[in-house]
Motif scaffolding. Structure first.
Motif, PDB file in Angstrom:
ATOM      1  N   ASN A 278       8.009   2.373   3.549  1.00 33.68           N
ATOM      2  CA  ASN A 278       7.227   1.156   3.706  1.00 33.68           C
ATOM      3  C   ASN A 278       7.664   0.356   4.930  1.00 33.68           C
ATOM      4  O   ASN A 278       6.833  -0.218   5.635  1.00 33.68           O
TER       5      ASN A 278
ATOM      6  N   SER B 106       5.107  -0.479   7.826  1.00 34.69           N
ATOM      7  CA  SER B 106       4.677  -1.871   7.934  1.00 34.69           C
ATOM      8  C   SER B 106       5.505  -2.711   8.892  1.00 34.69           C
ATOM      9  O   SER B 106       5.137  -3.840   9.187  1.00 34.69           O
TER      10      SER B 106
ATOM     11  N   LEU C 140      -5.580  10.120  -3.374  1.00 33.94           N
ATOM     12  CA  LEU C 140      -5.295   8.952  -2.531  1.00 33.94           C
ATOM     13  C   LEU C 140      -6.395   7.908  -2.669  1.00 33.94           C
ATOM     14  O   LEU C 140      -6.110   6.707  -2.703  1.00 33.94           O
ATOM     15  N   GLN C 141      -7.642   8.355  -2.772  1.00 32.22           N
ATOM     16  CA  GLN C 141      -8.740   7.406  -2.997  1.00 32.22           C
ATOM     17  C   GLN C 141      -8.553   6.680  -4.320  1.00 32.22           C
ATOM     18  O   GLN C 141      -8.727   5.469  -4.415  1.00 32.22           O
TER      19      GLN C 141
ATOM     20  N   ALA D 176      -5.760   6.201  -5.907  1.00 28.52           N
ATOM     21  CA  ALA D 176      -4.587   5.324  -5.810  1.00 28.52           C
ATOM     22  C   ALA D 176      -4.937   3.984  -5.167  1.00 28.52           C
ATOM     23  O   ALA D 176      -4.335   2.961  -5.474  1.00 28.52           O
ATOM     24  N   GLY D 177      -5.913   3.971  -4.281  1.00 27.52           N
ATOM     25  CA  GLY D 177      -6.312   2.733  -3.628  1.00 27.52           C
ATOM     26  C   GLY D 177      -7.295   1.906  -4.420  1.00 27.52           C
ATOM     27  O   GLY D 177      -7.578   0.759  -4.061  1.00 27.52           O
ATOM     28  N   HIS D 178      -7.792   2.428  -5.538  1.00 28.32           N
ATOM     29  CA  HIS D 178      -8.796   1.717  -6.335  1.00 28.32           C
ATOM     30  C   HIS D 178      -8.269   0.373  -6.841  1.00 28.32           C
ATOM     31  O   HIS D 178      -7.222   0.302  -7.474  1.00 28.32           O
TER      32      HIS D 178
ATOM     33  N   ALA E 104      -6.902  -2.043  -5.342  1.00 24.56           N
ATOM     34  CA  ALA E 104      -5.746  -2.633  -4.665  1.00 24.56           C
ATOM     35  C   ALA E 104      -6.215  -3.821  -3.834  1.00 24.56           C
ATOM     36  O   ALA E 104      -6.987  -3.666  -2.905  1.00 24.56           O
TER      37      ALA E 104
ATOM     38  N   ASP F 228      -0.418  -6.221  -1.612  1.00 24.55           N
ATOM     39  CA  ASP F 228       0.593  -5.253  -1.206  1.00 24.55           C
ATOM     40  C   ASP F 228       1.037  -4.330  -2.325  1.00 24.55           C
ATOM     41  O   ASP F 228       1.519  -3.245  -2.071  1.00 24.55           O
TER      42      ASP F 228
ATOM     43  N   GLY G 193      -0.659  -2.545  -4.206  1.00 24.04           N
ATOM     44  CA  GLY G 193      -1.443  -1.329  -4.213  1.00 24.04           C
ATOM     45  C   GLY G 193      -1.211  -0.441  -3.009  1.00 24.04           C
ATOM     46  O   GLY G 193      -1.721   0.668  -2.950  1.00 24.04           O
ATOM     47  N   ARG G 194      -0.442  -0.929  -2.037  1.00 21.15           N
ATOM     48  CA  ARG G 194      -0.272  -0.128  -0.815  1.00 21.15           C
ATOM     49  C   ARG G 194       0.581   1.086  -1.054  1.00 21.15           C
ATOM     50  O   ARG G 194       0.259   2.168  -0.623  1.00 21.15           O
TER      51      ARG G 194
END
Length: 157
Positions: A43, A47, A138-139, A141-143, A145, A148, A150-151
């Protein structure tokens, strides 16, 4: 039980087992990274410098839970702490070149085992299905979010 629930159970079990195996296949020397340490470094690489609070939010833990990991990473020269430019009471944690190299080695070791396992157990067509499924996961996992939390870890090195 709905179809979505059945799929969720299957995916969760598979991801959990794969995650456990990847951890088990990491070398057990004193320089190896824990799951949390590798995630923190990933991370920070992705970031840039972050506050302890921001890192904790991304990891889904309390800031106090990062203390031991951050202290160890700092002692090993993998991160540095600097005063925040905007709030002198806060600190920003940044990854060092040693931290980047430790992360690269960690990923390389896990990928080596995973590539061998995929190559030895799956056909080329099955490996393509797994590649597509990885993108779909991965899609998922981002649902939802919206912050941060959810990142999670950034894309591969």
């Amino acid at each position: 039980m709905s179809e979505a629930t059945q799929v969720a159970e299957s995916v969760r079990w598979a991801v959990s087992r794969l995650s456990s195996r990847l951890r088990a296949e990491q070398p057990g020397d004193e320089r190896s990274l824990s799951r949390l340490a590798s995630s923190v470094l990933a991370n920070l690489r992705h970031s840039g410098p972050l506050t302890v609070g921001a890192l904790a939010a991304i990891e889904g833990v309390q800031p106090q839970s990062l203390t031991r990991v951050l202290n160890a990473l700092e002692t090993e020269g993998r991160v540095v702490r600097r005063p925040d430019e905007h709030d002198r009471r806060a600190q920003r944690i940044a990854i060092t070149e040693d931290g980047r190299e430790a992360l690269r080695a960690h990923v390389r070791d896990g990928n080596r085992w995973l590539a061998a396992a995929l190559g030895e157990t799956l056909t080329p067509a099955e490996r393509e299905i797994v590649r597509v499924a990885a993108g779909l996961l991965l899609q998922v996992a981002g649902h939802g979010a919206v912050n941060d939390r959810g990142r999670g870890a950034p894309p591969p090195l």
